[in-house]
Scaffold this motif. Structure first.
Motif, short mmCIF file in Angstrom:
data_model
loop_
_atom_site.label_atom_id
_atom_site.label_comp_id
_atom_site.label_asym_id
_atom_site.label_seq_id
_atom_site.Cartn_x
_atom_site.Cartn_y
_atom_site.Cartn_z
N UNK A 5 0.63 -1.27 -0.08
CA UNK A 5 -0.05 0.18 -0.04
C UNK A 5 0.79 1.27 -0.10
N UNK A 6 2.02 1.08 0.64
CA UNK A 6 2.74 2.36 0.77
C UNK A 6 3.53 2.74 -0.36
N UNK A 7 3.84 1.47 -1.25
CA UNK A 7 4.53 1.69 -2.60
C UNK A 7 3.57 1.87 -3.48
N UNK A 8 2.41 1.77 -3.66
CA UNK A 8 1.42 2.20 -4.34
C UNK A 8 1.12 3.60 -4.22
N UNK A 9 0.86 4.02 -2.99
CA UNK A 9 0.82 5.35 -2.77
C UNK A 9 1.90 6.49 -3.20
N UNK A 10 3.26 6.07 -2.93
CA UNK A 10 4.15 6.72 -3.51
C UNK A 10 4.26 6.96 -4.93
N UNK A 12 1.50 6.82 -6.82
CA UNK A 12 0.51 7.59 -7.09
C UNK A 12 0.68 8.98 -6.89
N UNK A 13 1.46 9.37 -5.95
CA UNK A 13 1.78 10.64 -5.88
C UNK A 13 2.85 11.27 -6.80
N UNK A 14 3.82 10.26 -7.25
CA UNK A 14 4.60 10.63 -8.11
C UNK A 14 4.05 10.95 -9.55
N UNK A 15 3.02 9.97 -9.91
CA UNK A 15 2.34 9.99 -11.34
C UNK A 15 1.64 11.70 -11.25
N UNK A 16 1.04 11.67 -10.05
CA UNK A 16 0.28 12.93 -9.87
C UNK A 16 0.93 14.22 -10.21
N UNK A 17 2.38 14.09 -9.38
CA UNK A 17 3.05 15.33 -9.54
C UNK A 17 3.75 15.42 -11.27
N UNK A 18 3.37 14.70 -12.14
CA UNK A 18 3.90 14.53 -13.41
C UNK A 18 5.69 14.75 -13.42
N UNK A 38 10.73 -0.05 -4.54
CA UNK A 38 9.92 0.47 -3.48
C UNK A 38 8.55 0.79 -3.85
N UNK A 39 8.28 1.39 -5.25
CA UNK A 39 6.95 1.32 -5.52
C UNK A 39 6.19 0.21 -5.78
N UNK A 57 9.30 14.90 -4.81
CA UNK A 57 8.09 14.85 -5.71
C UNK A 57 7.31 16.38 -5.11
N UNK A 58 7.60 16.97 -4.21
CA UNK A 58 7.04 18.47 -3.65
C UNK A 58 6.04 18.30 -3.14
N UNK A 59 5.52 17.24 -2.18
CA UNK A 59 4.40 17.37 -1.26
C UNK A 59 4.60 18.20 0.04
N UNK A 60 3.60 18.36 0.77
CA UNK A 60 3.67 19.17 2.06
C UNK A 60 4.23 18.54 3.02
#
Length: 276
Positions: A5-10, A12-18, A38-39, A57-60
């Motif tokens: 789940x952690x790998x999938x979430x990371x 998803x966040x990377x893909x969303x960041x383009x 890891x992903x 990625x640049x998240x908060x």
């Protein structure tokens, strides 16, 4: 959140960041191969790995803190004894044997029982009977533990044991068998690559012998609790166990002084057997 789940979430966040994987990996100070593992849950991410990836990625900061904590939690896995019993306790011995084949150093702290690698067959049987195993399962598990003891004679490995004095006195088997068990400890302690130490009751203690644990290299700690076997791989948490082991090792008796204590307790058991 588990590793998958952690790998999938990371991911998803990377893909969303383009952002491309190569760019994120470069900024996170890791190879693209490591990021991919890891992903895809082929490699456990440490909290530091997660923080670097999410910074790239640049998240908060709030998101980084949340996922770093998830990484720390996923680094600790617990398997209930009832599940191990269902799949076969002897398979746990096989898994431990495989881990011990790969390690270069083992550090084991035991405040309650003689460590499994040092146990006599009679002592092993007495310990395993608490699990209410069938006779077939008990025999197979006992055989598996005895097979694991071959690692004691591999001088390419460093094996360090710290036990407390009550371990030597706790009556798991009858007096004569306890004497034989203590003889085995003395015998194994003479191997050049094996270090067995005993924390005596007479010294002032500055730490608490909470429970048994095994450190394999500096990568993994195994803890046996009442309900489950817990595996710890978070480097920070592993470090806590290393520090605790080192503290008890420093105050424990070693060499001839240790053997003198063990032999004295053994002689007490033998005298008890003679007068019983």
């Amino acid at each position: 959140m588990n590793r998958a789940q952690l790998g999938a979430a990371l991911r998803a966040l990377r893909v969303a960041s383009s952002k491309e994987a190569k760019a994120v990996a470069r900024s996170a100070l890791m190879s693209p191969s490591k990021l991919s593992k890891i992903e895809n849950a082929k490699l456990a991410a440490s909290a530091t790995d997660v923080e670097r990836i999410l910074t790239a990625i640049g998240v908060s900061d709030e998101v980084k803190a949340e996922y770093a904590e998830a990484a720390r939690a996923s680094a600790t896995e617990a398997t209930a004894w009832r599940l191990l019993k269902r799949i076969g306790v002897h398979k746990g011995q096989q898994a431990a044997k495989a881990l011990e084949a790969q390690m270069s150093m083992l550090r084991l702290f035991q405040p309650v029982l003689v460590p499994g690698l040092l146990q006599t067959p009679e002592y092993i049987r007495a310990v395993l009977q608490r699990h209410n195993l069938s006779e077939d399962a008990l025999t197979r598990t006992l055989s598996g533990r005895l097979e694991r003891q071959a690692v004691l004679y591999d001088n390419a490995k460093a094996l360090r044991f710290v036990i407390t004095e009550p371990v030597l006195r706790w009556r798991i088997v009858p007096p004569q068998m306890m004497a034989a068990q203590l003889d085995r400890i003395v015998s194994i302690s003479r191997l050049s690559h094996v270090d067995i130490r005993v924390v005596p009751l007479r010294i002032q203690q500055h730490d608490i012998a909470n429970h048994a644990f095994v450190i394999r290299d500096d990568r993994m700690v195994t803890v046996e609790t009442v309900h489950a076997e817990v595996v710890v791989t978070n480097p920070r948490d592993v470090g806590l166990y290393v520090d605790k082991f080192d503290g008890f090792e420093r105050v424990a008796l070693s060499g001839n002084e240790m053997r003198s204590l063990v032999e004295g307790i053994r002689d007490d058991f033998l005298r008890e057997q003679e007068t019983g």
